[in-house]
Design a protein around this motif. Structure first.
Motif, PDB file in Angstrom:
ATOM      1  N   ARG A  57      46.742  34.081  32.038  1.00  0.00           N
ATOM      2  CA  ARG A  57      45.610  35.009  32.131  1.00  0.00           C
ATOM      3  C   ARG A  57      44.800  34.658  33.376  1.00  0.00           C
ATOM      4  N   VAL A  58      44.790  35.578  34.319  1.00  0.00           N
ATOM      5  CA  VAL A  58      44.132  35.362  35.604  1.00  0.00           C
ATOM      6  C   VAL A  58      43.147  36.496  35.840  1.00  0.00           C
TER       7      VAL A  58
ATOM      8  N   GLU B 232      34.334  39.694  45.995  1.00  0.00           N
ATOM      9  CA  GLU B 232      35.203  38.598  45.579  1.00  0.00           C
ATOM     10  C   GLU B 232      36.648  39.045  45.403  1.00  0.00           C
ATOM     11  N   ARG B 233      36.872  40.325  45.170  1.00  0.00           N
ATOM     12  CA  ARG B 233      38.225  40.830  44.952  1.00  0.00           C
ATOM     13  C   ARG B 233      38.874  41.356  46.222  1.00  0.00           C
ATOM     14  N   TRP B 234      38.152  41.350  47.334  1.00  0.00           N
ATOM     15  CA  TRP B 234      38.763  41.753  48.594  1.00  0.00           C
ATOM     16  C   TRP B 234      39.832  40.747  49.012  1.00  0.00           C
TER      17      TRP B 234
ATOM     18  N   ARG C  40      36.425  34.401  36.468  1.00  0.00           N
ATOM     19  CA  ARG C  40      36.055  34.697  35.087  1.00  0.00           C
ATOM     20  C   ARG C  40      34.552  34.554  34.863  1.00  0.00           C
ATOM     21  N   LYS C  41      33.930  33.628  35.587  1.00  0.00           N
ATOM     22  CA  LYS C  41      32.490  33.441  35.426  1.00  0.00           C
ATOM     23  C   LYS C  41      31.722  34.679  35.863  1.00  0.00           C
ATOM     24  N   LEU C  42      32.102  35.244  37.009  1.00  0.00           N
ATOM     25  CA  LEU C  42      31.433  36.455  37.473  1.00  0.00           C
ATOM     26  C   LEU C  42      31.709  37.628  36.544  1.00  0.00           C
ATOM     27  N   LEU C  43      32.885  37.668  35.961  1.00  0.00           N
ATOM     28  CA  LEU C  43      33.195  38.738  35.010  1.00  0.00           C
ATOM     29  C   LEU C  43      32.317  38.645  33.771  1.00  0.00           C
TER      30      LEU C  43
END
Length: 542
Positions: free
Chosen positions: A167-168, A199-201, A173-176
């Motif tokens: 699970r990635v 962060e996802r760029w 995960r903290k920002l989510l």
């Protein structure tokens, strides 16, 4: 001493194998930032799809499956961007697998500890090596329920591990989780969305030796010009030939700038990553490349002239210089740092303390001995129970970051770092060195004594001090010496046993006085004192 674990031998820590430098992209125009956002968003979506496909494949992976994914990405971007994305996907999947195995080990340790404490009577006291039973029936019942929860979680993790399921979360995960608790993070939904997208760029490219300036995808010229190979859907936005976009700013690396310039002029591989810091509203460019590790000196050569023992603590480094024989020289040193505040502040504090330590070691031309600490299995609440302050203390110690920074910074100055086993250094250091080194004008702490113990272990010498000399009149008036037997050992007051063989150079075996015959000695009250004494005449010739 049967309960003590085996102490590992000291070793010279290997140097770093890579270098990373960073500088900000100043002077970007609005069009430049728009292009970077478009490229990062497009490649980020492709990286998310590729990661999803890789996680779905699980353990069923081969070169054909990787080639198929790369062909799909090549049509939507370019061959080099596709190679960078697939490599980053494999690295992220491997990191998730290592984290999964570490989680399984952590759960197993917690389960074993709870089961051990549940098997003891309520209120049973523990020893130094293991904790005792739980304090009350209520706590015992709560821990028994927690044991079942951990066992169920362990079964799920093992099932996922066997199936190759990880699970990635791209972006963290903290920002989510912060999305569901915006009030505590003091963020609005729009502010959180900007951070989440940034962060996802995906704006990173691996280097290629032999290509122009060491990288064809993100190219940085020696004069600081930055150009990017645009993906196929965005090729119409290029402002340079061959589908490239040249940024309006120039970059110059102040740290290791000459090393970077030498590499790009020689067309050696350099990897680049462009990142946007939302808090500072700045764009950064990170350059990294591999280096040959420095040649390590033999351990005997490193410790031939002595070294500096360093004890790592939550708020300071305790250091003491030792000579080649393991004797403390001079006064102990203390290098303080403050680990409160933001992460950049903590990192700067650790770096500043290490700089002062390395300058002191460089001045004396000595190596540094540190403990090979790892509190991964010591932070669990199942082992230390209600000792929240102690668990918080060991969790706040930056052991991994401090060790990696010390090794990399010491390699630049040519200082060797010796890693030792941390077993019993604080306990034995305080037992054997704290009181002897304390004077009326100098108060020695346990940390200073631990630094001496660490240095002696790195030198290959025992931590305990040399055996105390006998009293002036060589009797037991002031107590038994260290090497003598204790009072409770049988046979302590008996005479020495007869040892076969010659006892002196002049008396042969079996011809001297017996050790157990006390009458053979010249003592009052014995018959040897009252016998007549006769001396034979000396021969005049042989």
């Amino acid at each position: 001493m049967g309960g003590l674990r085996r102490v590992a031998a000291p070793f010279v820590a290997p140097g770093p194998t890579g270098v990373a430098i960073r500088d900000s992209l100043k002077g970007l125009t609005g069009q430049d930032q728009r292009i970077l956002c478009l490229v990062g968003g497009l490649l980020g979506s492709l990286a998310s799809r590729d990661l999803k496909a890789r996680c779905a494949a699980g353990l069923d992976r081969d070169s054909k499956q990787w080639a198929r994914r790369k062909r799909v990405l090549t049509g939507q971007s370019s061959s080099r961007w596709a190679g960078s994305i697939t490599k980053a996907t494999h690295d992220q999947w491997a990191l998730a697998r290592r984290g999964q195995l570490a989680c399984i080990q952590h759960l197993q340790v917690s389960i074993d500890m709870i089961a051990s404490r549940l098997s003891l009577p309520v209120g049973a006291k523990g020893s130094k090596g293991s904790p005792g039973g739980y304090r009350s029936r209520q706590e015992w019942f709560a821990k028994s329920r927690r044991l079942h929860l951990l066992q169920d979680r362990l079964e799920r993790e093992r099932a996922d591990c066997e199936a190759g399921r990880v699970r990635v979360v791209r972006g963290g995960r903290k920002l989510l989780r912060n999305r569901h608790n915006l009030q505590a993070t003091r963020l609005t939904e729009a502010q959180w969305r900007v951070r989440w997208e940034a962060e996802r760029w995906f704006l990173q490219a691996d280097g290629e030796s032999g290509k122009r300036y060491g990288n064809e995808t993100i190219r940085v010229a020696p004069d600081g010009e930055v150009s990017i190979k645009l993906p196929a859907p965005l090729a119409g936005l290029a402002n340079a030939p061959h589908g490239r976009y040249v940024l309006a700013c120039r970059i110059g690396f102040r740290h290791r700038g000459q090393q970077w310039a030498d590499r790009v002029q020689a067309n050696r591989a350099v990897a680049y990553r462009i990142h946007f810091d939302v808090k500072r509203d700045r764009w950064y460019l990170t350059a990294s490349w591999q280096i040959q590790p420095a040649r390590m000196a033999p351990l005997e050569a490193v410790r031939s002239g002595g070294l500096i023992g360093v004890d790592t603590n939550a708020d300071h480094l305790a250091a003491w210089r030792l000579d080649a024989h393991g004797n403390p020289v001079g006064e102990p040193r203390r290098f303080d740092y403050d680990l409160t505040g933001s992460a950049p502040h903590r990192d700067a504090q650790v770096r500043h303390a290490l700089i002062r330590l390395l300058r002191w070691a460089k001045r004396h031309r000595l190596a540094i001995a540190v403990e090979d600490l790892d509190f991964q299995w010591e932070k669990t609440r199942e082992k230390h129970g209600r000792r929240k302050r102690f668990r918080r203390l060991i969790s706040s110690m930056p052991t991994a970051k401090l060790r990696s920074r010390l090794v990399s910074m010491a390699a630049e100055l040519g200082i060797a770092v010796v890693a030792v086993d941390p077993a019993y250094t604080s306990r034995w250091g305080a037992q054997h060195w704290q009181r002897p080194l304390t004077t009326k004008t100098r108060k020695i702490t346990r940390h200073d004594a631990a630094a001496v113990a660490i240095g002696r272990r790195a030198l290959g010498r025992p931590i305990r001090r040399r055996t105390q000399p006998p009293p002036p009149h060589r009797s037991d008036a002031v107590g038994h010496r260290t090497v003598q037997a204790a009072s409770g050992i049988p046979g302590r007051e008996e005479t020495r046993p007869r040892i076969p063989g010659p006892r002196t150079r002049s008396v042969g075996a079996g011809r001297g006085a017996k050790a157990g015959d006390q009458r053979a000695h010249n003592r009052s009250g014995h018959t040897a004192e009252h016998k007549s004494w006769h001396q034979d005449s000396l021969p005049l010739s042989p």
